[in-house]
Design a protein around this motif. Structure first.
Motif, PDB file in Angstrom:
ATOM      1  N   UNK A 163      -7.948  -1.962   6.460  1.00  0.00           N
ATOM      2  CA  UNK A 163      -9.054  -1.080   6.107  1.00  0.00           C
ATOM      3  C   UNK A 163      -8.781  -0.228   4.888  1.00  0.00           C
ATOM      4  N   UNK A 164      -7.978  -0.734   3.964  1.00  0.00           N
ATOM      5  CA  UNK A 164      -7.565   0.064   2.805  1.00  0.00           C
ATOM      6  C   UNK A 164      -8.437  -0.215   1.591  1.00  0.00           C
ATOM      7  N   UNK A 165      -8.763   0.854   0.885  1.00  0.00           N
ATOM      8  CA  UNK A 165      -9.450   0.778  -0.407  1.00  0.00           C
ATOM      9  C   UNK A 165      -8.637   1.612  -1.387  1.00  0.00           C
ATOM     10  N   UNK A 166      -8.572   1.155  -2.627  1.00  0.00           N
ATOM     11  CA  UNK A 166      -7.833   1.915  -3.623  1.00  0.00           C
ATOM     12  C   UNK A 166      -7.722   1.155  -4.920  1.00  0.00           C
TER      13      UNK A 166
ATOM     14  N   UNK B 227       0.825  -1.209   0.000  1.00  0.00           N
ATOM     15  CA  UNK B 227       0.000   0.000   0.000  1.00  0.00           C
ATOM     16  C   UNK B 227       0.863   1.264   0.000  1.00  0.00           C
ATOM     17  N   UNK B 228       0.538   2.198  -0.892  1.00  0.00           N
ATOM     18  CA  UNK B 228       1.294   3.443  -0.954  1.00  0.00           C
ATOM     19  C   UNK B 228       0.345   4.607  -1.226  1.00  0.00           C
TER      20      UNK B 228
ATOM     21  N   UNK C 210      -8.240  -7.618  -1.150  1.00  0.00           N
ATOM     22  CA  UNK C 210      -9.095  -8.050  -0.037  1.00  0.00           C
ATOM     23  C   UNK C 210      -8.292  -8.139   1.260  1.00  0.00           C
ATOM     24  N   UNK C 211      -7.067  -8.658   1.188  1.00  0.00           N
ATOM     25  CA  UNK C 211      -6.207  -8.727   2.384  1.00  0.00           C
ATOM     26  C   UNK C 211      -5.923  -7.323   2.916  1.00  0.00           C
ATOM     27  N   UNK C 212      -5.671  -6.357   2.022  1.00  0.00           N
ATOM     28  CA  UNK C 212      -5.398  -4.987   2.444  1.00  0.00           C
ATOM     29  C   UNK C 212      -6.618  -4.387   3.149  1.00  0.00           C
ATOM     30  N   UNK C 213      -7.814  -4.738   2.684  1.00  0.00           N
ATOM     31  CA  UNK C 213      -9.024  -4.282   3.366  1.00  0.00           C
ATOM     32  C   UNK C 213      -9.148  -4.942   4.748  1.00  0.00           C
TER      33      UNK C 213
ATOM     34  N   UNK D 275      -2.504   1.557  -4.729  1.00  0.00           N
ATOM     35  CA  UNK D 275      -2.562   3.015  -4.540  1.00  0.00           C
ATOM     36  C   UNK D 275      -3.769   3.286  -3.640  1.00  0.00           C
ATOM     37  N   UNK D 276      -3.509   3.698  -2.412  1.00  0.00           N
ATOM     38  CA  UNK D 276      -4.564   3.863  -1.410  1.00  0.00           C
ATOM     39  C   UNK D 276      -5.335   5.147  -1.674  1.00  0.00           C
ATOM     40  N   UNK D 277      -6.665   4.999  -1.745  1.00  0.00           N
ATOM     41  CA  UNK D 277      -7.553   6.155  -1.897  1.00  0.00           C
ATOM     42  C   UNK D 277      -8.250   6.466  -0.585  1.00  0.00           C
ATOM     43  N   UNK D 278      -8.498   5.411   0.213  1.00  0.00           N
ATOM     44  CA  UNK D 278      -9.273   5.584   1.433  1.00  0.00           C
ATOM     45  C   UNK D 278      -8.776   4.608   2.489  1.00  0.00           C
TER      46      UNK D 278
END
Length: 148
Positions: free
Chosen positions: A64-67, A16-17, A57-60, A99-102
């Motif tokens: 809690x990452x969305x992007x 995540x960046x 899905x793992x990043x979420x 690329x993290x948006x939220x």
């Protein structure tokens, strides 16, 4: 055949960046649940999902990452995973850029992990796996490279 001869188990992960307000790049790392080492969100492949979708899905779940997740891996690294029975297995992680948006306040593993945004240099120093550190450094160089 010994475990040493076995093929590494395959995992998928997200790097995540985001770009900070000052224009510098940041990398998000999470702590592993058992050893509390700094790692990227990662896990096992998921039936019915492409590897990059499983990484997102793992990043979420873990942070809690969305992007926007890249469809092509930016690298692979090896590490030893401790299983619940205390055996160690060699895993090869296929890493996809995210690329993290939220960043959500609430997510499935919020009480099990710490999260921290690092500069790429700090992130490369914080992780224990040399292969992951190399991927972080290469991604940071790529991000700073002039676009053709």
């Amino acid at each position: 055949m010994t475990d040493d001869d076995a093929e590494p188990r395959r995992q998928i992960g997200a790097l995540p960046f985001r770009r900070a307000r000052d224009g510098s790049d940041r990398i998000l790392l999470v702590t592993s649940r058992e050893s509390r080492r700094w790692v990227i969100p990662k896990g096992w492949p998921m039936p019915g999902r492409k590897p990059f979708q499983a990484a997102a899905q793992e990043a979420y779940e873990e942070a809690g990452l969305r992007g926007h997740i890249g469809k092509r891996p930016i690298g692979y690294y090896l590490y030893e995973k401790r299983l619940k029975n205390l055996d160690a297995v060699l895993c090869q992680v296929k890493v996809f850029p995210l690329r993290v948006r939220k960043q959500l306040k609430h997510f499935p593993e919020e009480h099990q992990r710490e999260l921290r945004w690092f500069t790429p240099a700090e992130a490369a120093e914080a992780v224990a796996e040399p292969g992951l550190a190399a991927i972080i450094r290469a991604a940071a160089r790529q991000a700073r490279a002039p676009k053709p």
